[in-house]
Design an enzyme around this catalytic site. Structure first.
Site, PDB file in Angstrom:
ATOM      1  CB  THR A   1      15.049  19.975 -26.049  1.00  0.00           C
ATOM      2  OG1 THR A   1      15.171  19.441 -24.490  1.00  0.00           O
ATOM      3  CG2 THR A   1      15.235  18.867 -26.952  1.00  0.00           C
TER       4      THR A   1
ATOM      5  CB  THR B   1      17.458  11.115 -26.629  1.00  0.00           C
ATOM      6  OG1 THR B   1      16.852  10.493 -25.493  1.00  0.00           O
ATOM      7  CG2 THR B   1      18.831  11.586 -26.227  1.00  0.00           C
ATOM      8  CG  HIS B   2      13.319  14.669 -23.405  1.00  0.00           C
ATOM      9  ND1 HIS B   2      14.291  15.853 -23.737  1.00  0.00           N
ATOM     10  CD2 HIS B   2      12.030  15.080 -23.757  1.00  0.00           C
ATOM     11  CE1 HIS B   2      13.409  16.768 -23.987  1.00  0.00           C
ATOM     12  NE2 HIS B   2      12.316  16.234 -24.152  1.00  0.00           N
TER      13      HIS B   2
ATOM     14  CB  SER C   1      15.835  35.666 -30.015  1.00  0.00           C
ATOM     15  OG  SER C   1      14.790  36.140 -30.829  1.00  0.00           O
ATOM     16  CG  PHE C   2      11.061  33.319 -25.730  1.00  0.00           C
ATOM     17  CD1 PHE C   2      10.972  32.009 -25.449  1.00  0.00           C
ATOM     18  CD2 PHE C   2      10.130  34.202 -25.569  1.00  0.00           C
ATOM     19  CE1 PHE C   2       9.813  31.418 -24.995  1.00  0.00           C
ATOM     20  CE2 PHE C   2       8.738  33.699 -25.388  1.00  0.00           C
ATOM     21  CZ  PHE C   2       8.669  32.357 -24.826  1.00  0.00           C
ATOM     22  CG  ASP C   3      10.395  38.027 -27.852  1.00  0.00           C
ATOM     23  OD1 ASP C   3       9.730  37.503 -26.907  1.00  0.00           O
ATOM     24  OD2 ASP C   3      10.981  39.323 -27.582  1.00  0.00           O
TER      25      ASP C   3
END
Ligand SMILES: *[C@@H]1O[C@H](CO)[C@@H](O)[C@H](O)[C@H]1NC(C)=O
Ligand SMILES: *[C@@H]1O[C@H](CO)[C@@H](O)[C@H](O)[C@H]1NC(C)=O
Length: 246
Positions: free
Chosen positions: A2, A58-59, A179-181
């Site tokens: 998310t 929203t979840h 990107s994650f990092d």
């Protein structure tokens, strides 16, 4: 997934302006519509004060979504993740997030998750509900695993859905920034602005791993067999399929 998608959507929306995306932490930029926390402004109040076009979070499973979202033909982006990694991620998130129930031990949480007794309900109802609705409404259904495998392609798909044309340079910039990092070190995206009493990153960081297949380090052989059997049963009535590794 998310938070990752929110960052991507924000950058597509502002044409890849990284400075602009650093204007505020994620939870301020995107009202979380069902979220109510004592003494903090609610997601709904936040949304009401925001000028259009608004990007909301929203979840909720589709059967609990306020019907006006569908009636008004809002664009909806849904991100699904394979349930094994989802379970592991959710477990560590509940450990560090004091606004959610204590998950107990991994063995206990495994049972809780299989029984669908987690916040926002059963993973199965969630992913199947949105999947069944996607062709009748303006819903873009994305997969976390596809986003990991080919972020540029999925970001391009998102941009098209949002009606934006991005040149290759901007697209590359968004790929890098999300990107994650890079996101893990982005104080406006890594949830470090939330008080430690609510989110304790020394128990488990909000941006933990961001990989596909980490479930293999958590599931025992017996748990995996049990899970697969249950999965087969609960997914027998859908065309929806998942990848559990890349
Ligand atoms: C969030 O980002 C800041 C700034 O780069 C960094 O110092 C901090 O360690 C990050 N927090 C987490 C929990 O990753
Ligand atoms: C956060 O977690 C660490 C490690 O469990 C603990 O030592 C610390 O007291 C916690 N901080 C808060 C504010 O609860």
């Amino acid at each position: 997934g998310t938070t990752w998608t929110q960052e991507i959507v924000d950058l597509i929306h502002n044409g890849g302006d990284v400075k602009n995306s650093e204007r505020a932490p994620t939870h301020i930029r995107f009202p979380f519509i069902e979220w109510i926390f004592p003494s903090v402004v609610s997601g709904l109040e936040q949304a009401n004060e925001m000028p259009s076009p608004r990007i909301l979070k929203t979840h909720l499973p589709i059967h609990l979504l306020p019907p006006s979202f569908l009636e008004k033909n809002c664009k909806i982006i849904y991100v699904a993740r394979n349930p094994k990694d989802n379970m592991v991620s959710y477990y560590h998130f509940q450990r560090m997030n004091k606004g959610l129930p204590d998950p107990g031990t991994w063995e206990e949480y495994f049972e809780t998750f299989l029984a669908g007794k987690v916040c926002w309900g059963s993973w199965y109802d969630h992913v199947k509900g949105w999947w069944e609705a996607k062709d009748q409404h303006r819903i873009l259904y994305l997969f976390y695993e596809e986003m990991k495998k080919n972020p540029k392609h999925e970001i391009q798909k998102l941009a098209e859905f949002m009606g934006k044309t991005l040149d290759d340079k901007v697209l590359e910039k968004i790929v890098h920034h999300t990107s994650f990092d890079v996101m893990k070190q982005n104080p406006m995206a890594n949830y470090s602005s939330i008080p430690t009493e609510v989110m304790n990153h020394s128990i488990s960081p909000f941006m933990r791993k961001g990989t596909v297949g980490d479930w293999k380090k958590h599931f025992t052989v017996a748990q995996n067999e049990r899970f697969d059997e249950d999965y087969k049963e609960k997914m027998a009535d859908t065309s929806l399929t998942f990848h559990f590794q890349l």
